[in-house]
Motif scaffolding. Sequence first.
Motif, mmCIF file in Angstrom:
data_model
loop_
_atom_site.group_PDB
_atom_site.id
_atom_site.type_symbol
_atom_site.label_atom_id
_atom_site.label_comp_id
_atom_site.label_asym_id
_atom_site.label_seq_id
_atom_site.Cartn_x
_atom_site.Cartn_y
_atom_site.Cartn_z
ATOM 1 N N PRO A 153 0.853 -1.197 0.000
ATOM 2 C CA PRO A 153 0.000 0.000 0.000
ATOM 3 C C PRO A 153 0.883 1.239 0.000
ATOM 4 C CG PRO A 153 0.066 -0.969 2.178
ATOM 5 C CD PRO A 153 0.795 -1.926 1.277
ATOM 6 N N GLY A 154 0.420 2.305 -0.610
ATOM 7 C CA GLY A 154 1.272 3.486 -0.692
ATOM 8 C C GLY A 154 0.493 4.755 -0.919
ATOM 9 N N CYS A 155 1.237 5.822 -1.236
ATOM 10 C CA CYS A 155 0.628 7.131 -1.400
ATOM 11 C C CYS A 155 1.393 7.946 -2.430
ATOM 12 C CB CYS A 155 0.609 7.865 -0.057
ATOM 13 S SG CYS A 155 -0.182 9.495 -0.118
ATOM 14 N N ILE A 156 0.652 8.622 -3.313
ATOM 15 C CA ILE A 156 1.219 9.516 -4.311
ATOM 16 C C ILE A 156 0.789 10.938 -3.970
ATOM 17 C CG2 ILE A 156 1.416 10.051 -6.768
ATOM 18 C CD1 ILE A 156 2.283 7.186 -6.072
ATOM 19 N N ILE A 157 1.737 11.869 -3.936
ATOM 20 C CA ILE A 157 1.422 13.273 -3.694
ATOM 21 C C ILE A 157 1.912 14.098 -4.876
ATOM 22 C CG2 ILE A 157 1.767 15.293 -2.217
ATOM 23 C CD1 ILE A 157 2.266 13.380 0.110
ATOM 24 N N ASN A 158 1.004 14.809 -5.525
ATOM 25 C CA ASN A 158 1.364 15.716 -6.609
ATOM 26 C C ASN A 158 1.474 17.133 -6.078
ATOM 27 O OD1 ASN A 158 1.197 13.561 -8.358
ATOM 28 N ND2 ASN A 158 -0.785 14.146 -9.216
ATOM 29 N N ILE A 159 2.501 17.850 -6.489
ATOM 30 C CA ILE A 159 2.635 19.243 -6.089
ATOM 31 C C ILE A 159 1.994 20.121 -7.165
ATOM 32 C CG2 ILE A 159 4.182 21.108 -5.443
ATOM 33 C CD1 ILE A 159 4.009 18.768 -3.439
ATOM 34 N N SER A 160 0.854 20.683 -6.805
ATOM 35 C CA SER A 160 0.123 21.594 -7.678
ATOM 36 C C SER A 160 0.555 23.023 -7.336
ATOM 37 C CB SER A 160 -1.386 21.383 -7.492
ATOM 38 O OG SER A 160 -2.134 22.239 -8.300
ATOM 39 N N SER A 161 -0.349 23.966 -7.401
ATOM 40 C CA SER A 161 -0.034 25.360 -7.090
ATOM 41 C C SER A 161 -1.343 26.132 -6.983
ATOM 42 C CB SER A 161 0.828 25.979 -8.206
ATOM 43 O OG SER A 161 0.896 27.384 -8.085
ATOM 44 N N ILE A 162 -1.347 27.225 -6.205
ATOM 45 C CA ILE A 162 -2.541 28.051 -6.213
ATOM 46 C C ILE A 162 -2.754 28.684 -7.590
ATOM 47 C CG2 ILE A 162 -2.604 28.526 -3.752
ATOM 48 C CD1 ILE A 162 -1.334 31.277 -4.416
ATOM 49 N N SER A 163 -1.709 28.683 -8.422
ATOM 50 C CA SER A 163 -1.847 29.192 -9.788
ATOM 51 C C SER A 163 -2.709 28.285 -10.663
ATOM 52 C CB SER A 163 -0.469 29.349 -10.431
ATOM 53 O OG SER A 163 0.295 30.343 -9.780
ATOM 54 N N ARG A 164 -3.101 27.124 -10.143
ATOM 55 C CA ARG A 164 -3.895 26.188 -10.935
ATOM 56 C C ARG A 164 -5.238 26.781 -11.350
ATOM 57 N NH1 ARG A 164 -5.251 25.515 -5.779
ATOM 58 N NH2 ARG A 164 -7.143 24.410 -5.131
ATOM 59 N N SER A 165 -5.681 27.808 -10.668
ATOM 60 C CA SER A 165 -6.952 28.450 -11.005
ATOM 61 C C SER A 165 -6.793 29.485 -12.111
ATOM 62 C CB SER A 165 -7.554 29.114 -9.764
ATOM 63 O OG SER A 165 -7.820 28.151 -8.766
ATOM 64 N N GLY A 166 -5.563 29.717 -12.552
ATOM 65 C CA GLY A 166 -5.299 30.690 -13.604
ATOM 66 C C GLY A 166 -4.490 31.851 -13.077
ATOM 67 N N ASN A 167 -3.376 32.143 -13.741
ATOM 68 C CA ASN A 167 -2.505 33.227 -13.298
ATOM 69 C C ASN A 167 -1.898 33.894 -14.529
ATOM 70 O OD1 ASN A 167 -1.266 34.851 -11.361
ATOM 71 N ND2 ASN A 167 0.556 33.571 -11.283
ATOM 72 N N MET A 168 -1.952 35.187 -14.582
ATOM 73 C CA MET A 168 -1.491 35.936 -15.742
ATOM 74 C C MET A 168 -0.036 35.605 -16.081
ATOM 75 S SD MET A 168 -1.823 40.022 -16.322
ATOM 76 C CE MET A 168 -1.416 40.787 -17.878
ATOM 77 N N GLY A 169 0.207 35.355 -17.358
ATOM 78 C CA GLY A 169 1.559 35.042 -17.807
ATOM 79 C C GLY A 169 1.957 33.594 -17.619
ATOM 80 N N GLN A 170 1.008 32.736 -17.222
ATOM 81 C CA GLN A 170 1.344 31.344 -16.929
ATOM 82 C C GLN A 170 0.335 30.366 -17.544
ATOM 83 O OE1 GLN A 170 1.845 31.265 -12.551
ATOM 84 N NE2 GLN A 170 4.031 31.091 -12.948
ATOM 85 N N THR A 171 -0.054 30.597 -18.774
ATOM 86 C CA THR A 171 -0.992 29.676 -19.429
ATOM 87 C C THR A 171 -0.494 28.240 -19.352
ATOM 88 O OG1 THR A 171 -1.863 31.331 -20.957
ATOM 89 C CG2 THR A 171 -2.028 29.036 -21.648
ATOM 90 N N ASN A 172 0.776 28.038 -19.646
ATOM 91 C CA ASN A 172 1.360 26.695 -19.645
ATOM 92 C C ASN A 172 1.426 26.102 -18.242
ATOM 93 O OD1 ASN A 172 3.303 28.583 -18.859
ATOM 94 N ND2 ASN A 172 4.774 28.036 -20.439
ATOM 95 N N TYR A 173 1.971 26.879 -17.308
ATOM 96 C CA TYR A 173 2.152 26.402 -15.930
ATOM 97 C C TYR A 173 0.810 26.117 -15.259
ATOM 98 C CZ TYR A 173 3.940 26.435 -11.100
ATOM 99 O OH TYR A 173 4.265 26.100 -9.818
ATOM 100 N N THR A 174 -0.146 27.042 -15.390
ATOM 101 C CA THR A 174 -1.440 26.845 -14.724
ATOM 102 C C THR A 174 -2.153 25.616 -15.272
ATOM 103 O OG1 THR A 174 -2.569 28.348 -16.268
ATOM 104 C CG2 THR A 174 -1.730 29.295 -14.240
ATOM 105 N N ALA A 175 -2.021 25.369 -16.573
ATOM 106 C CA ALA A 175 -2.646 24.179 -17.165
ATOM 107 C C ALA A 175 -2.104 22.905 -16.533
ATOM 108 C CB ALA A 175 -2.431 24.165 -18.673
#
Length: 255
Positions: free
Chosen positions: A145-167
């Motif tokens: 049994p295990g666990c996977i943790i992905n590091i997202s960002s508050i920019s995931r909701s959309g941030n100016m200048g970061q179309t690629n990163y936020t996606a």
Amino acid sequence: MELKDKVIVVTGGGRGLGRAMALDLAAKGAKLALADLSQEDLDATAAMCAEKGVEARGYICNVAKEEDVVKLFDDVVADFGAVHGLVNNAGITRDGLFMKVDRETGKVAAKMTMDQWNLVMDVNLTGTFLCAREAVAKMIDLGIPGCIINISSISRSGNMGQTNYTATKAAVEAMAVTWSKELSRYGIRAASIAPGYIGTEMVMSMKPEALEKIAAGIPAKRLGKPEEIASTVAFILENDYISGRCFEVDGGLRI
């Protein structure tokens, strides 16, 4: 999950947030498999973990390359005998406006390039997918049994200048939810963390006036500490009833 003697893989583990995560987990007795592109950084972090009395190894790996990732997890199992957790921390930015318009002419002056798009997709999204896929395959085959943790960002909701990163950061959160539903039958959990502005070495190298402006816009009136993200990683790993959720660690900031 009791962290003592568990094998945790941390991508981007050579420095920054990855190093903070590794050191916090080492202090709790976990064994660390650190993946990054710099041997020097990996050696330094592994040595710091070893000082805490645990086994730690560094692995050169480009998470965007399938052959590298397959080899990484083959090597980790060969060296440690197991994989209990994965922190998908490796990530890059290639910021730029989606469309830049010349103010004087009103005409398009520049567009976000395919290199800017593809590089971020390859590392942040494909890399997260590949590492999780190989980690989960090892867990299932070994009956662990295990666990996977992905590091997202508050920019995931959309941030100016970061179309690629936020996606990519929206996608890795959604993937964790999907995996939590698919993999629970095997005793495997998945979750994500959305950090706000964190005082890593890279961020703290910014001009003081820029840092002051950022901090002023955060309700907590300061940047987060890498250790505060690291403690959230440990919390998720240790709590077996957490799965499918995204934890925002941002001092109250919402974008």
